[in-house]
Each structure stands twice: as structure tokens, then as C-alpha cells.
Write a protein that holds these residues in place. Structure first.
Motif, PDB file in Angstrom:
ATOM      1  N   GLN A  16       0.934  -1.554   0.213  1.00  0.00           N
ATOM      2  CA  GLN A  16      -0.273  -0.083   0.293  1.00  0.00           C
ATOM      3  C   GLN A  16       0.834   1.565  -0.081  1.00  0.00           C
ATOM      4  O   GLN A  16       1.800   1.325   0.803  1.00  0.00           O
ATOM      5  N   THR A  17       1.004   2.103  -1.237  1.00  0.00           N
ATOM      6  CA  THR A  17       1.361   3.078  -1.166  1.00  0.00           C
ATOM      7  C   THR A  17       0.625   3.972  -1.376  1.00  0.00           C
ATOM      8  O   THR A  17      -0.602   3.865  -2.142  1.00  0.00           O
ATOM      9  N   LYS A  18       1.344   5.817  -1.711  1.00  0.00           N
ATOM     10  CA  LYS A  18       0.362   6.514  -2.452  1.00  0.00           C
ATOM     11  C   LYS A  18      -0.580   6.693  -4.263  1.00  0.00           C
ATOM     12  O   LYS A  18      -1.142   6.431  -4.527  1.00  0.00           O
ATOM     13  N   GLU A  19       0.778   5.665  -4.715  1.00  0.00           N
ATOM     14  CA  GLU A  19       0.469   5.911  -6.125  1.00  0.00           C
ATOM     15  C   GLU A  19      -0.257   4.401  -5.812  1.00  0.00           C
ATOM     16  O   GLU A  19      -1.361   4.140  -7.454  1.00  0.00           O
ATOM     17  N   ILE A  20      -1.021   3.601  -5.811  1.00  0.00           N
ATOM     18  CA  ILE A  20      -1.875   2.387  -5.663  1.00  0.00           C
ATOM     19  C   ILE A  20      -3.628   2.718  -4.704  1.00  0.00           C
ATOM     20  O   ILE A  20      -3.083   3.151  -3.551  1.00  0.00           O
ATOM     21  N   THR A  21      -4.132   3.415  -6.024  1.00  0.00           N
ATOM     22  CA  THR A  21      -5.178   3.711  -5.086  1.00  0.00           C
ATOM     23  C   THR A  21      -6.636   2.330  -4.635  1.00  0.00           C
ATOM     24  O   THR A  21      -5.711   0.964  -4.996  1.00  0.00           O
ATOM     25  N   ALA A  22      -7.825   1.992  -4.120  1.00  0.00           N
ATOM     26  CA  ALA A  22      -8.468   0.704  -3.261  1.00  0.00           C
ATOM     27  C   ALA A  22      -8.973   0.461  -4.333  1.00  0.00           C
ATOM     28  O   ALA A  22      -8.300  -1.118  -4.837  1.00  0.00           O
ATOM     29  N   GLU A  23      -8.906   1.111  -5.345  1.00  0.00           N
ATOM     30  CA  GLU A  23      -9.804   0.311  -6.493  1.00  0.00           C
ATOM     31  C   GLU A  23      -8.544  -0.453  -7.561  1.00  0.00           C
ATOM     32  O   GLU A  23      -8.117  -1.669  -7.915  1.00  0.00           O
ATOM     33  N   GLY A  24      -7.549  -0.111  -7.490  1.00  0.00           N
ATOM     34  CA  GLY A  24      -6.113  -0.037  -7.796  1.00  0.00           C
ATOM     35  C   GLY A  24      -5.167  -1.554  -7.065  1.00  0.00           C
ATOM     36  O   GLY A  24      -5.477  -3.042  -7.671  1.00  0.00           O
ATOM     37  N   MET A  25      -5.770  -1.407  -6.117  1.00  0.00           N
ATOM     38  CA  MET A  25      -5.234  -2.776  -5.052  1.00  0.00           C
ATOM     39  C   MET A  25      -5.975  -4.089  -5.393  1.00  0.00           C
ATOM     40  O   MET A  25      -6.125  -5.305  -5.542  1.00  0.00           O
ATOM     41  N   GLN A  26      -7.340  -3.681  -5.918  1.00  0.00           N
ATOM     42  CA  GLN A  26      -8.393  -5.115  -5.862  1.00  0.00           C
ATOM     43  C   GLN A  26      -7.846  -5.405  -7.191  1.00  0.00           C
ATOM     44  O   GLN A  26      -8.525  -6.420  -7.639  1.00  0.00           O
ATOM     45  N   GLU A  27      -7.552  -4.616  -8.451  1.00  0.00           N
ATOM     46  CA  GLU A  27      -7.540  -4.780  -9.367  1.00  0.00           C
ATOM     47  C   GLU A  27      -6.406  -5.808  -9.178  1.00  0.00           C
ATOM     48  O   GLU A  27      -6.027  -6.914 -10.141  1.00  0.00           O
ATOM     49  N   TYR A  28      -5.289  -5.239  -8.648  1.00  0.00           N
ATOM     50  CA  TYR A  28      -3.861  -6.260  -9.046  1.00  0.00           C
ATOM     51  C   TYR A  28      -4.313  -7.855  -7.979  1.00  0.00           C
ATOM     52  O   TYR A  28      -4.011  -8.601  -8.216  1.00  0.00           O
ATOM     53  N   ILE A  29      -5.360  -7.744  -6.795  1.00  0.00           N
ATOM     54  CA  ILE A  29      -5.434  -8.914  -6.357  1.00  0.00           C
ATOM     55  C   ILE A  29      -6.516  -9.843  -7.092  1.00  0.00           C
ATOM     56  O   ILE A  29      -6.002 -11.564  -6.939  1.00  0.00           O
ATOM     57  N   GLY A  30      -7.563  -9.105  -8.236  1.00  0.00           N
ATOM     58  CA  GLY A  30      -7.646  -9.987  -8.343  1.00  0.00           C
ATOM     59  C   GLY A  30      -7.447 -11.015  -9.785  1.00  0.00           C
ATOM     60  O   GLY A  30      -7.758 -12.275 -10.510  1.00  0.00           O
ATOM     61  N   LYS A  31      -6.513 -10.333 -10.556  1.00  0.00           N
ATOM     62  CA  LYS A  31      -5.380 -10.340 -11.087  1.00  0.00           C
ATOM     63  C   LYS A  31      -3.878 -11.536 -10.645  1.00  0.00           C
ATOM     64  O   LYS A  31      -4.136 -13.037 -10.835  1.00  0.00           O
ATOM     65  N   ILE A  32      -4.234 -11.404  -9.563  1.00  0.00           N
ATOM     66  CA  ILE A  32      -2.886 -11.861  -9.251  1.00  0.00           C
ATOM     67  C   ILE A  32      -3.594 -13.871  -9.062  1.00  0.00           C
ATOM     68  O   ILE A  32      -3.377 -14.640  -9.134  1.00  0.00           O
TER      69      ILE A  32
END
Length: 169
Positions: free
Chosen positions: A83-99
């Protein structure tokens, strides 16, 4: 003989797979470590010997020596988004889905990757132990991971064999 680095190699195989498929900075790192420049962390949080797989205590190798049989382990990984400033909540969920998609669609040679059903309480305890606030992550087990032994016993070859035959009385 005695490949003790098998645990690190297994974790690095996961990192390599995710790095190639995600085009992201993936690291083998503890969430409790410094905020490095990475997007996805892969953390070995537990390991257990698999006692259901048993072999004889020693096996013969190609050099007519006895080697202590390897042990089989299950490795437990937490895969999380840093979790950094460059990753939004939506971006985090997209990463989790892709992983999740990558782990479901791909395999590691001779190792099975399976999601672990971890309760919210267990997740909180893990994050507390790392002195971090709870965050969403994926929990996977990889098995069997084979840890060989360094124990090798030289067994002298039979040079001569003597026997006698006696008539039964």
C-alpha cells in the motif's frame, strides 16, 4: 546434495511468475520490512513438514551409498499489495483479482498451489505479529516442497560371501 535453498527457490518461482504476468515489481519480502520500491509482496509466513508422505529412513543412491531420505514440506505464503500513495483502493483490488487469476491459471513444476482458508481472526493475528495494520491479501499453500538431506553413508560393497550347507538331521 542437501539443497537447503529449496524454500527460497520456491518463493522466487512465485515472484518470477507474478513478475512476468503482471508487469509489476514483485519482491520476496516481509510486510514488516521497510517500504521498498515494490508493488506486490510475497511473504513466507509458515511452513510445516508433511508427515503423510513417508519414505524409508535411508535410500540407496547411484554411488552405492545410503542417503537419508528427503522430507516434504508445505509452505504458506501471503501475497499482498504494497500500500503506497500511488496505488488506489481500486488499483489494489485489480491487482488482487489479477494475481488470483494468474495463480489459478498457472502452475509451478511439481508443486501444487492451493488457496488457504484463513479466518479473519487468523489474518489479523498475522498482521499484528508483523506490526502492520490488516490489509487484504491472498493466502496460498505450496506443496510438496522437497528438502533433501546432506547425510550420506558410505556402505562397503560385499567382496566375498561365505555360506555352508548342512544336512538336516
Amino acid at each position: 546434495m542437501g539443497d537447503y535453498s529449496v524454500f527460497a527457490k520456491t518463493g522466487n518461482s512465485v515472484v518470477q511468475m507474478l513478475s512476468e504476468k503482471l508487469n509489476a515489481r514483485v519482491r520476496l519480502v516481509s510486510p514488516g520490512e521497510s517500504e521498498e520500491d515494490y508493488q506486490i509482496g510475497v511473504y513466507l509466513y509458515d511452513l510445516k513438514e508433511d508427515r503423510e508422505i513417508t519414505l524409508p529412513e535411508y535410500t540407496k543412491n547411484e554411488h552405492s551409498q545410503l542417503e537419508k531420505s528427503p522430507k516434504f514440506y508445505t509452505l504458506y505464503y501471503l501475497i499482498y499489495v504494497n500500500q503506497t500513495k500511488e496505488i488506489t483502493a481500486e488499483g489494489m483490488q485489480e491487482y488482487i483479482g489479477k494475481i488470483t487469476q494468474i495463480l489459478n491459471d498457472n502452475e509451478l513444476p511439481d508443486i501444487q498451489m492451493t488457496p488457504v482458508d484463513v479466518t479473519l481472526e487468523e489474518k489479523n493475528l498475522l498482521w499484528q505479529a508483523l506490526n502492520k495494520s490488516y490489509q487484504l491479501g491472498l493466502y496460498y499453500q505450496l506443496n510438496p516442497v522437497v528438502l533433501s538431506s546432506e547425510v550420506v553413508i558410505d556402505v562397503p560393497l560385499v567382496q566375498e560371501k561365505y555360506f555352508s550347507v548342512e544336512e538336516a538331521t
